[in-house]
Design a protein around this motif. Structure first.
Motif, PDB file in Angstrom:
ATOM      1  N   ILE A  31       1.157  -1.165   0.074  1.00  0.00           N
ATOM      2  CA  ILE A  31       0.380   0.125  -0.248  1.00  0.00           C
ATOM      3  C   ILE A  31       0.681   1.275   0.191  1.00  0.00           C
ATOM      4  N   SER A  32       2.426   1.007   0.615  1.00  0.00           N
ATOM      5  CA  SER A  32       2.586   2.602   0.852  1.00  0.00           C
ATOM      6  C   SER A  32       3.303   2.590  -0.717  1.00  0.00           C
TER       7      SER A  32
ATOM      8  N   LEU B 128      -3.419   2.948   8.839  1.00  0.00           N
ATOM      9  CA  LEU B 128      -5.557   2.777   7.922  1.00  0.00           C
ATOM     10  C   LEU B 128      -5.509   3.551   7.662  1.00  0.00           C
ATOM     11  N   ASN B 129      -5.842   4.587   8.805  1.00  0.00           N
ATOM     12  CA  ASN B 129      -6.393   5.934   8.252  1.00  0.00           C
ATOM     13  C   ASN B 129      -5.693   6.678   8.199  1.00  0.00           C
TER      14      ASN B 129
ATOM     15  N   LEU C  98      -4.101   1.706  18.040  1.00  0.00           N
ATOM     16  CA  LEU C  98      -3.953   2.874  17.680  1.00  0.00           C
ATOM     17  C   LEU C  98      -3.149   3.494  16.239  1.00  0.00           C
ATOM     18  N   MET C  99      -1.912   2.736  17.172  1.00  0.00           N
ATOM     19  CA  MET C  99      -1.478   2.692  15.650  1.00  0.00           C
ATOM     20  C   MET C  99      -1.611   1.784  14.376  1.00  0.00           C
ATOM     21  N   ASN C 100      -2.362   0.944  14.404  1.00  0.00           N
ATOM     22  CA  ASN C 100      -2.823   0.363  13.793  1.00  0.00           C
ATOM     23  C   ASN C 100      -3.614   0.957  12.401  1.00  0.00           C
ATOM     24  N   ILE C 101      -4.850   1.266  13.495  1.00  0.00           N
ATOM     25  CA  ILE C 101      -5.979   2.706  13.043  1.00  0.00           C
ATOM     26  C   ILE C 101      -5.124   3.781  12.268  1.00  0.00           C
TER      27      ILE C 101
ATOM     28  N   VAL D 176      -1.264  -5.212   0.166  1.00  0.00           N
ATOM     29  CA  VAL D 176      -1.388  -5.720   2.184  1.00  0.00           C
ATOM     30  C   VAL D 176      -0.395  -4.552   2.536  1.00  0.00           C
ATOM     31  N   LEU D 177      -0.442  -4.185   3.756  1.00  0.00           N
ATOM     32  CA  LEU D 177       0.228  -3.176   4.596  1.00  0.00           C
ATOM     33  C   LEU D 177       2.053  -3.510   4.743  1.00  0.00           C
ATOM     34  N   GLY D 178       1.998  -5.271   4.273  1.00  0.00           N
ATOM     35  CA  GLY D 178       3.407  -5.270   4.485  1.00  0.00           C
ATOM     36  C   GLY D 178       3.929  -5.449   6.106  1.00  0.00           C
ATOM     37  N   LYS D 179       5.348  -4.119   5.619  1.00  0.00           N
ATOM     38  CA  LYS D 179       6.162  -4.187   6.709  1.00  0.00           C
ATOM     39  C   LYS D 179       5.680  -3.257   7.827  1.00  0.00           C
ATOM     40  N   GLU D 180       4.204  -2.849   7.288  1.00  0.00           N
ATOM     41  CA  GLU D 180       3.546  -1.702   8.070  1.00  0.00           C
ATOM     42  C   GLU D 180       2.871  -2.226   8.907  1.00  0.00           C
ATOM     43  N   GLU D 181       2.575  -3.639   8.229  1.00  0.00           N
ATOM     44  CA  GLU D 181       1.196  -4.218   9.295  1.00  0.00           C
ATOM     45  C   GLU D 181       1.599  -4.809  11.172  1.00  0.00           C
ATOM     46  N   SER D 182       0.428  -4.730  11.871  1.00  0.00           N
ATOM     47  CA  SER D 182       1.256  -5.321  12.879  1.00  0.00           C
ATOM     48  C   SER D 182       0.273  -6.018  13.687  1.00  0.00           C
TER      49      SER D 182
END
Lengths: 433, 255
Positions: B6-7, B84-85, B78-81, B52-58
């Motif tokens: 996604i980035s 995503l936002n 809160l970090m994921n939101i 996909v978020l890839g490395k940014e997914e947690s």
């Protein structure tokens, strides 16, 4: 005249005691933390009508459900008779409703009462048999030893006696009417108790009169006594099932509430621009629950509403595979503990116990898989799972007492953003494997 | 295989319709990674616009929350939101019922409002709309379906997986405890990450025995954790004789 005064005194005393003791229970429930369940009132009414009034979840077990509905409908309908008994008791009349209702309506009422009384009696006998002679695992669990079993049997036996008194009263009344004795001038239609007359026909008028009066007094004193007994019994569900279903969680079962005070703290940690000393309106007391007073009032209401049927425990995977956890015990312990706290507070007794530790062990708390089999199975939508989760929260956030493997899992999430020890750089490795 | 991140999409000014939330199990667990690949291969075949978020997914925080660590959960949430936002994500698909439950139900009050699909819902959607065609006949199989707690009781998704199995023409044998009455695999509530308390039996063994008694070729489930627990059970009881498959792997066999 004398008997009218005695009646009035008994009536006032029993209603008075009931009110005082009910208020104690309500005060105990109010010791719970605040939770807002004032939303969606229409949905909540419908839920209560469907689940409590309509018994929709009871009938998932068809036999027990059907018999329960008989007792429940019988309880509600036969209690209409109480209006007449109370009027007769206070004013010294005999079957007052027969004077103001049409013959047909009165006959209809009495015969419905009788038929229902008989069905209630029959259901209670079956339940008594089932509970004591059939081997049903959830009625033999440890948490039901001693008082809970006595309580359950007492309720059933008492209901049988009440129904018998009611039917024998009608049978005697009917015979005395035929004999044109004293004030027995109402020709009652009694489809069930007419079969009982057989046992009574050889008794003299005077003795039969005394017997009829005995049944009448036994029935009314029994009902008033039972009203008070309910407050120290699992039978309290006959009242509390209604508020419990009204205030039940409306969200999907999988959803677990987020603690708002944690949100504030986490936001402060994540955002350096927020002043950490700014006033927040949430009073941070304990995270999670150690004692019954750390739970919210809906959870305490739940504890008082539980009638110990054990459908939760019967479906609990941890329990089925021999672990110590029993969701029913969680609710029973919560009720016993809040009762104890209430008693100690009112009597200014020093109290050093707590729900977690003295009643519920950590072994029980950690055995839960949060699968929601218990909350789904409960016929009145009680939520033992939320209590378990609140106790985990207390153990982890206040005492840092999670099992070692879980602490490692937490560390992994904190460091790598995954519960396992993998680097977040490897998150996309699957793409090329 | 071909997957957009996604980035990179964002840098190119693209805004993919769906975000595929892979989940920690789907990203790292050896068995679950195969499920992830099967699902991505289907998404690609059906020309779904996703990233996909890839490395940014947690971690979604589900296990932390169920283990009582609300702090850690809300930190993760809160970090994921925020991420995503930031990418303006509106629709999320996930192969994990635990992520599904958290993203759909528990992120909302923390500022994350998304349309979340479990992959069984999404697969049914793209089959019904004709985007995904099932070609190969695999109807000779006899299977049972294990309802994951967080999909079934937790979020009332019982029909979608069964409809998918029916689409394949496969013989589905229901276990005695199924749908609402489904018996947990033993992994939920963070049990996956700890030894069970002492008892007479392990929960996954109890459940695997029930599945095996249906006399089937494969146990189908729709959750990476259920898959692990049932696979462990099969390894002990019927090693090599019964497959434990995710529903998307079945579908992948027939496209």
């Amino acid at each position: 005249m004398g008997s009218r005064i005695v009646f009035l005194i008994i009536l006032i005393l029993s209603v008075g005691f009931f009110t005082i003791n009910l208020q104690k229970i309500i005060a105990n429930i109010r010791m719970g933390k605040k939770i807002d369940r004032s939303d969606h009132s229409k949905k909540r009414w419908l839920n209560m009508i469907r689940v409590a009034l309509g018994q929709s979840k009871m009938v998932r077990r068809p036999v027990a459900g059907f018999l329960h509905i008989l007792i429940y409908v019988g309880f509600i309908v036969i209690n209409i008779e109480m209006i007449e008994i109370i009027i007769d008791g206070i004013f010294g009349t005999h079957r007052y409703l027969s004077e103001i209702l049409s013959n047909f309506l009165y006959a209809f009422l009495i015969s419905s009462f009788e038929i229902l009384a008989f069905l209630v009696l029959l259901s209670c006998v079956v339940f008594l048999f089932r509970r004591n002679l059939l081997y049903i695992k959830r009625f033999r669990s440890n948490e039901l030893k001693s008082w809970p079993t006595t309580d359950a049997n007492f309720i059933l036996i008492f209901e049988i006696l009440l129904m018998l008194a009611f039917l024998l009263m009608n049978a005697s009344d009917s015979i005395l009417y035929e004999r044109k004795f004293s004030y027995y001038d109402v020709n009652i239609v009694n489809p069930i108790s007419s079969y009982f007359e057989f046992f009574l026909v050889n008794i003299s008028n005077q003795k039969l009169y005394l017997f009829e009066r005995f049944c009448w007094w036994f029935h009314i004193i029994g009902v008033l006594g039972f009203l008070n007994y309910v407050l120290i019994s699992k039978h309290l569900h006959i009242f509390f099932a209604f508020p419990s279903t009204y205030y039940a969680k409306l969200d999907p079962l999988g959803k677990l509430d987020n603690i708002p005070s944690v949100t504030n703290e986490v936001k402060i940690m994540l955002d350096p621009n927020i002043d950490p000393f700014q006033k927040t309106n949430s009073s941070v007391d304990v995270f999670g629950a150690k004692d019954a007073t750390d739970l919210n009032w809906v959870q305490l209401l739940n504890a008082y509403s539980c009638t110990e049927c054990g459908r939760c425990t019967d479906n609990c995977p941890a329990h089925i595979t021999g672990k110590m956890l029993s969701p029913r015990k969680i609710l029973m312990d919560t009720r016993d503990r809040i009762e104890e706290i209430g008693y100690n507070t009112r009597n200014k007794i020093n109290d050093t116990k707590s729900l977690l530790g003295d009643y519920i062990t950590t072994e029980e708390i950690w055995a839960c898989t949060s699968c929601n089999a218990c909350t789904d199975a409960c016929p009145i939508e009680l939520d033992p799972l939320s209590i378990i989760m609140d106790m985990r929260r207390y153990l982890v956030m206040e005492e840092s007492k999670a099992p070692q493997e879980l602490n490692m899992m937490f560390t992994n999430i904190e460091n790598n953003g995954a519960p396992w020890q993998f680097s977040s750089d490897d998150r996309l490795n699957w793409k090329d494997e | 295989m071909e997957v957009k991140i996604i980035s990179e999409c964002n840098a190119n000014g693209e805004n993919p319709e769906y975000l595929f939330w892979v989940g920690s199990a789907g990203s790292f667990d050896v068995r679950s990674k195969k499920i992830t690949r099967a699902f991505v291969s289907i998404l690609n075949k059906a020309n779904i616009d996703f990233a996909v978020l890839g490395k940014e997914e947690s971690s979604s925080g589900d296990v932390a929350k169920r283990a009582g660590n609300e702090f850690l959960f809300q930190m993760q949430a809160l970090m994921n939101i925020e991420i995503l936002n930031n990418y303006n994500v509106k629709k999320i698909i996930t192969t994990c019922p635990h992520s599904y439950n958290v993203l759909k139900n528990e992120y909302k009050t923390l500022g994350g409002d998304y349309h979340v699909y479990h992959h069984t819902e999404f697969l049914l959607k793209i089959i019904n709309s004709g985007k995904l065609k099932l070609n190969k006949d695999i109807s000779n199989k006899k299977v049972t379906y294990h309802d994951p707690c967080y999909l079934g009781r937790g979020n009332s998704i019982y029909d979608e997986p069964r409809k998918l199995i029916r689409f394949l023409g496969i013989n589905l044998v229901e276990m005695k405890r199924s749908k609402r009455k489904s018996f947990c695999c033993g992994a939920g509530g963070a049990q996956m990450f700890k030894e069970p308390e002492k008892g007479s039996k392990d929960i996954n063994i109890e459940r695997t025995e029930e599945a095996i008694s249906c006399n089937i070729d494969a146990i189908i489930t729709a959750c990476p954790f259920c898959n692990t627990m049932m696979s462990d059970g099969v390894k002990l009881l019927k090693d090599g004789e019964i497959d434990v498959l995710d529903i998307v792997e079945l579908i992948n066999e027939s496209v």
